[in-house]
Design an enzyme around this catalytic site. Structure first.
Site, PDB file in Angstrom:
ATOM      1  N   ILE A  29      28.252  63.274  48.776  1.00  0.00           N
ATOM      2  CA  ILE A  29      29.662  63.080  48.417  1.00  0.00           C
ATOM      3  C   ILE A  29      29.941  63.325  46.943  1.00  0.00           C
ATOM      4  O   ILE A  29      31.085  63.302  46.521  1.00  0.00           O
ATOM      5  CB  ILE A  29      30.175  61.670  48.805  1.00  0.00           C
ATOM      6  N   TYR A  34      23.836  63.221  36.149  1.00  0.00           N
ATOM      7  CA  TYR A  34      22.803  62.214  36.415  1.00  0.00           C
ATOM      8  C   TYR A  34      22.042  62.506  37.694  1.00  0.00           C
ATOM      9  O   TYR A  34      20.933  62.059  37.872  1.00  0.00           O
ATOM     10  CB  TYR A  34      23.467  60.835  36.533  1.00  0.00           C
ATOM     11  N   GLY A  35      22.692  63.197  38.650  1.00  0.00           N
ATOM     12  CA  GLY A  35      22.052  63.433  39.936  1.00  0.00           C
ATOM     13  C   GLY A  35      23.055  63.600  41.062  1.00  0.00           C
ATOM     14  O   GLY A  35      24.128  64.157  40.856  1.00  0.00           O
ATOM     15  N   VAL A  37      25.084  61.961  44.763  1.00  0.00           N
ATOM     16  CA  VAL A  37      25.495  60.765  45.492  1.00  0.00           C
ATOM     17  C   VAL A  37      25.619  61.103  46.978  1.00  0.00           C
ATOM     18  O   VAL A  37      26.204  62.116  47.346  1.00  0.00           O
ATOM     19  CB  VAL A  37      26.844  60.210  44.991  1.00  0.00           C
ATOM     20  N   ASP A 152      33.689  53.994  29.531  1.00  0.00           N
ATOM     21  CA  ASP A 152      33.985  55.270  30.177  1.00  0.00           C
ATOM     22  C   ASP A 152      34.953  55.076  31.344  1.00  0.00           C
ATOM     23  O   ASP A 152      34.766  55.627  32.416  1.00  0.00           O
ATOM     24  CB  ASP A 152      32.671  55.927  30.641  1.00  0.00           C
TER      25      ASP A 152
END
Lengths: 468, 249
Positions: A29, A34-35, A37, A152
């Site tokens: 999704i 960072y990577g 999900v 953030d």
């Protein structure tokens, strides 16, 4: 978590890590620096959806990314209905990847705003805006009273729960940049971090050296305006690749709406590095057309406008706090904020059906997990067609930001030398003490108290009973 | 909670003294005793301090690293979690958690400078693998409160600012024991101030009485610290330490 159910990856020879067995992974999704999900269902409780955030190994071969460490560190300590819940942490030792499992939220403000702007071409109803804002402030008040600054906040980091027990509940997410500010914090830019500038407070753009909770309140103001107008309030052009926090276009847009900052309104302005340096002659520019109410289409006397303008106060010390904002008149008049932002309590009000988050079922989590040590991640994905869902299409890249870069070492060590001094192997001073001093003798001492400051806030509800 | 000790995971996890130094079955098999546990943790704490001097990190990072190491051994065996590797890895993880990241490469380099014994050498990869195992062993609880935070303020309040350095040194030494796993950090700070005031012959009874804390606990912590100093020679005896370390794989 915390009941010993945190799983470790299987060193078994089966086809997937042991912890993954508890989930049915539906698809990807989101994706960020960072990577990745993934959306998953818990097998034992199909009604429960989980978002699994997979952290990439940091590029420079330096283990678990500091972003992941900070996110885990904070989320493991905090618990609030308006803060995302970390349900579990998983590790796959074979390829040294780390996974955070969160309670899944179907919506986020980025998508809700976009839906209204691009799909239904209609503003968000007043009840929903107020409920979202109240819950956002409620979560933020909790964080700030625990000395955590998020740093953030932006629409894509503010989640809203879909159908289910917590329908319409707002959750603050993405704590990768959040900090406990017991010690002064260095600007993000010094750590080589890049975050969206649209929600960045003017003091940071002008080079303020330290973060305070007021930077989060500025972001809330920007988000509030965006909920009202469906457009980012200050949509500056970012100058990329500069370590300098000075972003002229962003400041220019802020000044055009809020007017030129003056030392009168903001006494510490003159101390800010980039105001002093005056690189783009910002001091001499004239911005006389202050018209926030024109931008948000609210009369200046309207309580919503009053609250918004207090969030967008230039001087961070005068800017409204989350605690104060929750007490604002805006929340004491109808429609009152309810805990389900998506469904107004009054019957007959129209309920907007927001689209579900798109899921890319062609990327399976298993395809991204390596089970053999020191083997490149296999790209062959084991797509299972059964999971393809009708109403879900191609995912957008999630505008989440992660950081991978290391900060340089070099914080000076101090006081290590004092280690050497002690340990002479004697009872220094020959302390006049006995063991097992009678408890009664000291009871009266526990009762009186001078001041509550001990570097600790509050006192324990009960003392842990111990034998000495 | 991240900023409030009383709602923190650390407060909830405080141990009873008898829960410490319970020898893991795997370690028992190797003939490792509770006394060996104390010695090894003492030795390994000193090793972490020495490494930290090379990589130049703040005292708080050192304290967090030692706390991690001591927590690991309340749950895991020394046989499976080799202290020689756990020490630098805890420092590595603590540096990340305390925002002063250190490169694993640098640590591996300094290990060779600090310890000539080959058994301490480790590959970068081993540190990174152990980092994940330690995260797991800590159950992902990484926030640690230390006595340092309240120390300056308390000393000032007690009119003992001139004893800052001495008290700071006492607090540093408390990490050579398991106190941080058992007591709230501000009570450890108070115990150190108590010792310092007795050493200086400073009459502080009134000040301590006005604090709403259990002076029994404070005095007992002070006793433990002094007992530790009494046994210091024995604890730092090289032969005893290497005998204990040699029982490890």
């Amino acid at each position: 978590m915390g009941d010993g159910r945190l799983s470790n990856s299987g060193s078994n020879s089966s086809s997937k890590p042991e912890w993954l067995e508890q989930y049915d992974v539906i698809g990807k999704i989101g994706e960020g620096t960072y990577g990745l999900v993934f959306l998953a269902k818990i097998k034992s409780n199909r009604s429960k959806s989980i978002a699994i955030k997979k952290f990439k190994q940091s590029k420079d071969g330096d283990g678990v990314s500091p972003t992941a460490i900070r996110e885990i560190m904070l989320l493991r300590e905090i618990s609030h209905e308006n803060v995302v819940k970390l349900a579990n942490v998983h590790i796959n030792h074979a390829d040294m990847s780390l996974y955070l499992a969160f309670d899944y939220a179907e919506h986020d403000l980025y998508e809700i705003i976009r839906h209204h702007r691009d799909k239904v071409n209609q503003s968000i109803n007043q009840y929903t805006i107020k409920s979202i804002l109240w819950q956002l402030l409620n979560g933020l008040n909790y964080l700030h009273s625990n000395w955590i600054v998020h740093r953030d906040l932006k629409p894509s980091n503010i989640l809203v729960m879909g159908d289910g027990e917590e329908h319409g509940v707002v959750k603050i997410a993405d704590f990768g940049l959040a900090r406990i500010y017991q010690a002064p914090l260095k600007p993000l830019s010094e750590n080589g971090v890049v975050v969206t500038i649209w929600y960045r407070a003017p003091e940071l753009l002008l080079g303020a050296k330290h973060y305070t909770s007021a930077v989060d309140m500025w972001a809330v103001g920007c988000i509030f305006a965006e909920l009202l107008t469906l457009k980012p309030l200050f949509q500056g052009q970012e100058v990329k690749g500069t370590p300098n926090p000075f972003q002229f276009d962003q400041l220019d847009r802020i000044f055009k709406v809020l007017g030129h900052p003056t030392q009168e309104k903001w006494p510490t302005l003159v101390n800010l590095p980039h105001w002093q340096a005056d690189l783009q002659h910002i001091q001499e520019r004239t911005y006389n057309n202050a018209g926030l109410y024109n931008v948000v289409h609210l009369p200046p006397k309207n309580p919503a406008y009053d609250l918004l303008s207090k969030m967008l106060e230039y001087d961070p010390r005068k800017r409204i706090t989350a605690t104060q904002a929750l007490e604002h008149e805006y929340f004491r008049m109808e429609p009152f904020p309810g805990c389900n932002a998506l469904v107004p309590p009054q019957p007959g009000e129209k309920v907007v059906n927001y689209p579900t988050r798109p899921v890319d079922t062609s990327t399976d989590i298993e395809g991204t997990i390596s089970l053999q040590p020191s083997q490149p991640v296999s790209s062959g994905n084991t797509m299972s067609g059964a999971h393809v869902m009708q109403n879900r299409s191609i995912p957008r890249p999630m505008p989440m930001v992660g950081m991978q870069r290391m900060q340089p070492p070099g914080i000076p060590a101090y006081n290590l030398a004092s280690q050497a001094g002690m340990g002479g192997g004697v009872n220094p001073g020959g302390m006049p003490m006995q063991r097992g001093v009678s408890a009664q003798a000291h009871q009266q001492q526990q009762m009186r108290r001078k001041d509550p400051g001990m570097g600790m806030t509050g006192y324990p509800p009960q003392q842990k009973n111990k034998r000495f | 909670m991240a900023a409030d000790f009383w709602t923190s995971s650390q407060f909830k996890q405080l141990l009873d003294p008898e829960e410490l130094n319970v020898v893991h079955p795997l370690d028992k098999e190797r003939g490792i005793t509770a006394e060996d546990y104390k010695l090894i943790k003492f030795h390994i704490s000193n090793y972490i301090v020495k490494l930290a001097q090379y990589i130049k990190v703040r005292q708080r990072v050192v304290a967090t690293a030692i706390t991690y190491m001591r927590r690991v051994y309340t749950r895991r065996s020394m046989t499976e979690y080799n202290p020689r590797l756990v020490a630098p890895t805890c420092l590595y993880l603590a540096a990340k958690a305390e925002e002063s990241t250190v490169q694993a490469r640098l640590l591996a380099f300094y290990i060779k400078k600090v310890q000539s014994d080959e058994k301490y050498r480790c590959e970068i990869k081993e540190i990174l693998e152990m980092e994940m195992k330690i995260l797991e062993a800590l159950n992902y609880y990484l926030v640690v409160f230390h006595p340092y935070r309240s120390l300056t303020q308390l000393l000032q309040d007690a009119g003992m600012s001139d004893s800052t350095q001495q008290t700071w040194g006492l607090v540093n030494d408390t990490y050579k024991m398991d106190l941080i796993l058992v007591h709230p950090p501000h009570l450890i700070a108070l115990a150190c101030i108590y010792i310092a005031s007795v050493q200086k012959d400073k009459e502080n009874t009134a000040w301590f009485e006005e604090l709403r804390v259990d002076m029994n606990v404070v005095k007992n912590i002070a006793m433990e610290i002094l007992d530790f100093y009494d046994s210091y020679k024995l604890m730092s005896d090289e032969n005893r330490i290497s005998a204990a370390m040699n029982k490890l794989p």
